[in-house]
Scaffold this motif. Structure first.
Motif, mmCIF file in Angstrom:
data_model
loop_
_atom_site.group_PDB
_atom_site.id
_atom_site.type_symbol
_atom_site.label_atom_id
_atom_site.label_comp_id
_atom_site.label_asym_id
_atom_site.label_seq_id
_atom_site.Cartn_x
_atom_site.Cartn_y
_atom_site.Cartn_z
ATOM 1 N N UNK A 199 -9.442 -1.075 -6.188
ATOM 2 C CA UNK A 199 -9.188 -2.152 -7.137
ATOM 3 C C UNK A 199 -8.084 -3.079 -6.696
ATOM 4 N N UNK A 200 -7.113 -2.554 -5.931
ATOM 5 C CA UNK A 200 -5.997 -3.356 -5.436
ATOM 6 C C UNK A 200 -5.262 -2.547 -4.385
ATOM 7 N N UNK A 201 -4.402 -3.233 -3.632
ATOM 8 C CA UNK A 201 -3.618 -2.564 -2.600
ATOM 9 C C UNK A 201 -2.366 -3.384 -2.324
ATOM 10 N N UNK A 202 -1.216 -2.708 -2.238
ATOM 11 C CA UNK A 202 0.037 -3.386 -1.922
ATOM 12 C C UNK A 202 0.820 -2.528 -0.930
ATOM 13 N N UNK A 203 1.825 -3.125 -0.337
ATOM 14 C CA UNK A 203 2.727 -2.389 0.539
ATOM 15 C C UNK A 203 4.162 -2.680 0.125
ATOM 16 N N UNK A 204 5.015 -1.679 0.216
ATOM 17 C CA UNK A 204 6.432 -1.812 -0.118
ATOM 18 C C UNK A 204 7.208 -0.858 0.784
ATOM 19 N N UNK A 205 8.053 -1.423 1.666
ATOM 20 C CA UNK A 205 8.760 -0.575 2.619
ATOM 21 C C UNK A 205 7.769 0.182 3.483
ATOM 22 N N UNK A 206 7.972 1.489 3.656
ATOM 23 C CA UNK A 206 7.035 2.268 4.482
ATOM 24 C C UNK A 206 5.779 2.697 3.730
ATOM 25 N N UNK A 207 5.684 2.336 2.447
ATOM 26 C CA UNK A 207 4.597 2.827 1.611
ATOM 27 C C UNK A 207 3.436 1.837 1.510
ATOM 28 N N UNK A 209 0.225 1.489 -1.195
ATOM 29 C CA UNK A 209 -0.331 1.985 -2.453
ATOM 30 C C UNK A 209 -1.729 1.410 -2.644
ATOM 31 N N UNK A 210 -2.675 2.292 -2.967
ATOM 32 C CA UNK A 210 -4.070 1.885 -3.141
ATOM 33 C C UNK A 210 -4.537 2.326 -4.518
ATOM 34 N N UNK A 211 -5.004 1.361 -5.306
ATOM 35 C CA UNK A 211 -5.505 1.678 -6.637
ATOM 36 C C UNK A 211 -7.007 1.901 -6.623
ATOM 37 N N UNK A 212 -7.440 3.043 -7.133
ATOM 38 C CA UNK A 212 -8.851 3.376 -7.278
ATOM 39 C C UNK A 212 -9.054 3.920 -8.689
ATOM 40 N N UNK A 218 -0.859 6.997 -2.428
ATOM 41 C CA UNK A 218 0.395 6.540 -1.834
ATOM 42 C C UNK A 218 0.530 7.158 -0.446
ATOM 43 N N UNK A 219 0.607 6.307 0.570
ATOM 44 C CA UNK A 219 0.738 6.767 1.951
ATOM 45 C C UNK A 219 2.048 6.252 2.525
ATOM 46 N N UNK A 220 2.818 7.150 3.127
ATOM 47 C CA UNK A 220 4.062 6.783 3.783
ATOM 48 C C UNK A 220 3.812 6.727 5.291
ATOM 49 N N UNK A 221 3.978 5.553 5.882
ATOM 50 C CA UNK A 221 3.663 5.370 7.294
ATOM 51 C C UNK A 221 4.693 6.020 8.204
ATOM 52 N N UNK A 222 5.890 6.301 7.671
ATOM 53 C CA UNK A 222 6.928 6.919 8.491
ATOM 54 C C UNK A 222 6.825 8.438 8.496
ATOM 55 N N UNK A 223 6.559 9.006 7.328
ATOM 56 C CA UNK A 223 6.519 10.477 7.217
ATOM 57 C C UNK A 223 5.106 11.030 7.190
ATOM 58 N N UNK A 224 4.101 10.132 7.120
ATOM 59 C CA UNK A 224 2.698 10.537 6.994
ATOM 60 C C UNK A 224 2.403 11.258 5.683
#
Length: 445
Positions: A199-207, A209-212, A218-224
């Motif tokens: 439904x939507x997707x945003x990014x904030x810092x390393x995160x 967020x995907x709305x379904x 919530x995915x953290x690109x630094x810590x996986x």
């Protein structure tokens, strides 16, 4: 497709744009030394960069006609007074807000309508440059199509995210997938199946967020880290981050909030904001306020300190599809075909200070998405997608139109990038990459 904001547009994006000194980047050559690409006119040019122009040259008397009268004055708002008067169209020798001009082989001038040629889209228009319809995915000289990402989504693109410092672009779709694109090669590097329409997707810092439906991923690109935030009922249509809270607008009319707990590395439910009567489809944070647009045709203003609703804005007569903060103003777009600009009164309440409506709205059924960015000279631009399969690009605050971009279906996702880049995703699943170009100076009168 290097998107490094400080290193310039390198890689594929840089090659496709022709660089700063290539033939397509030189705007100082006289018209008699420029040639229009024959293959572009036929809709079949695949040279990147192309040594020839991908736009029509102005008629020989364009400079003279521009000097016969003064240009229409831009009217907008100053930093302290707000909008005033109707928008003035931007006019240069190469672009008029309601039409573009082409030239046929027999020197007969053909007035182009502001509509794509369906036969050109299919690759079989026999009129060539004599066709009265557009043979280009854009009109205007302020931006250009760099590339389109191949092998992508099968349904509507509903979210685009470009994490800061990342060399990957993320796109989400109603085909229930998120695709990961390499910014160097432009290739799809991975597909994440979510089991529900995005439904939507945003990014904030390393995160990211995907709305379904019924969930936020919530995915953290630094810590996986890969987290699932429960609580939403129905689809998640909009998300935004403000005051260390993640807000999500849902199908059941609520706005849910989570706060990240660094000690436990989880997002904890913080609040549920109730007040709308129908789905919340747009969110933005500004001036210590959360603004929410809804299918109930209203915008609610929430105090971020106590999460209480402090005002309800009822200027629109249909769904408020998008809200955006610019300078000290709130901008909102709606299916009622208007963009409204809201400003604070002396009491601190918001009221409409300007309403923008397209002069030719017979083909427009509503306005879908707003996106703000700056051009290469730092001037603010407003991108507004319409459900006539176009995006209109305006200068702010004057609402002078820079041009339009077109697509086969509605553009539901727009994301600004570094260095004048921006991305669009449409109803066919197509993701395109665009680039702002330096504004050509108006010839001296």
């Amino acid at each position: 497709m290097d998107l490094d904001a400080h290193g310039g547009n390198k890689g594929v994006f840089h090659r496709l744009s022709g660089g700063g000194g290539g033939p397509r980047g030189n705007h100082n050559d006289s018209n008699k030394n420029q040639k229009v690409c024959f293959h572009w006119r036929a809709g079949k040019c695949n040279r990147f960069p192309c040594p020839f122009l991908h736009r029509e040259l102005p008629p020989p008397n364009s400079s003279a006609s521009a000097s016969n009268g003064s240009h229409p004055a831009k009217r907008g708002f100053s930093n302290d007074s707000g909008f005033s008067g109707p928008p003035a169209a931007r006019r240069t020798p190469n672009f008029n807000s309601s039409s573009t001009w082409g030239r046929t082989g027999n020197n007969r001038v053909v007035k182009k309508t502001d509509k794509l040629c369906n036969y050109w889209i299919q690759g079989n228009c026999t009129f060539g440059e004599g066709c009265r319809y557009l043979h280009s995915w854009s009109s205007g000289d302020s931006f250009s199509l760099l590339t389109q990402l191949e092998g992508g989504h099968q349904k509507v693109v509903s979210g685009i995210a470009l994490p800061s410092g990342s060399d990957k672009l993320y796109t989400g779709s109603q085909d229930e997938t998120v695709r990961i694109w390499d910014c160097q090669s432009g290739q799809c590097m991975g597909v994440i199946n979510l089991g529900g329409e995005v439904g939507c997707m945003i990014t904030e810092g390393p995160w990211i967020f995907v709305g379904i439906p019924n969930l936020v991923k919530a995915w953290n690109l630094q810590t996986n880290a890969d987290l699932s935030l429960s609580g939403p009922v129905g689809q998640v249509y909009a998300m935004v981050v403000g005051s260390d809270l993640l807000f999500a607008g849902t199908q059941d009319s609520e706005i849910l909030a989570w706060r990240y707990n660094a000690a436990t590395s989880i997002f904890e439910p913080a609040a549920s904001l109730k007040g709308h009567s129908l789905a919340v489809v747009s969110l933005v944070v500004g001036a210590n306020r959360l603004f929410s647009g809804s299918m109930d045709n209203s915008i609610k203003v929430w105090n971020l300190e106590n999460l209480q609703c402090v005002q309800t804005l009822t200027g629109h007569t249909s769904v408020v599809m998008s809200v955006l903060c610019w300078d000290q103003f709130l901008l909102s777009s709606s299916l009622d075909k208007t963009i409204k600009v809201w400003a604070a009164t002396e009491r601190g309440d918001l009221e409409v200070t300007y309403t923008h409506q397209e002069e030719h709205t017979c083909m427009i059924q509503g306005l879908l998405k707003l996106c703000g960015m700056h051009d290469l000279e730092g001037k603010p631009l407003l991108l507004c997608s319409c459900n006539d399969n176009s995006v209109r690009i305006y200068d702010l605050p004057s609402f002078s139109e820079r041009g339009k971009i077109f697509s086969k279906q509605e553009i539901r996702a727009i994301q600004a990038g570094p260095g004048g880049l921006f991305f669009t995703g449409d109803g066919t699943g197509q993701v395109r990459v665009w680039n702002c170009k330096a504004e050509q100076p108006t010839p001296a009168t």
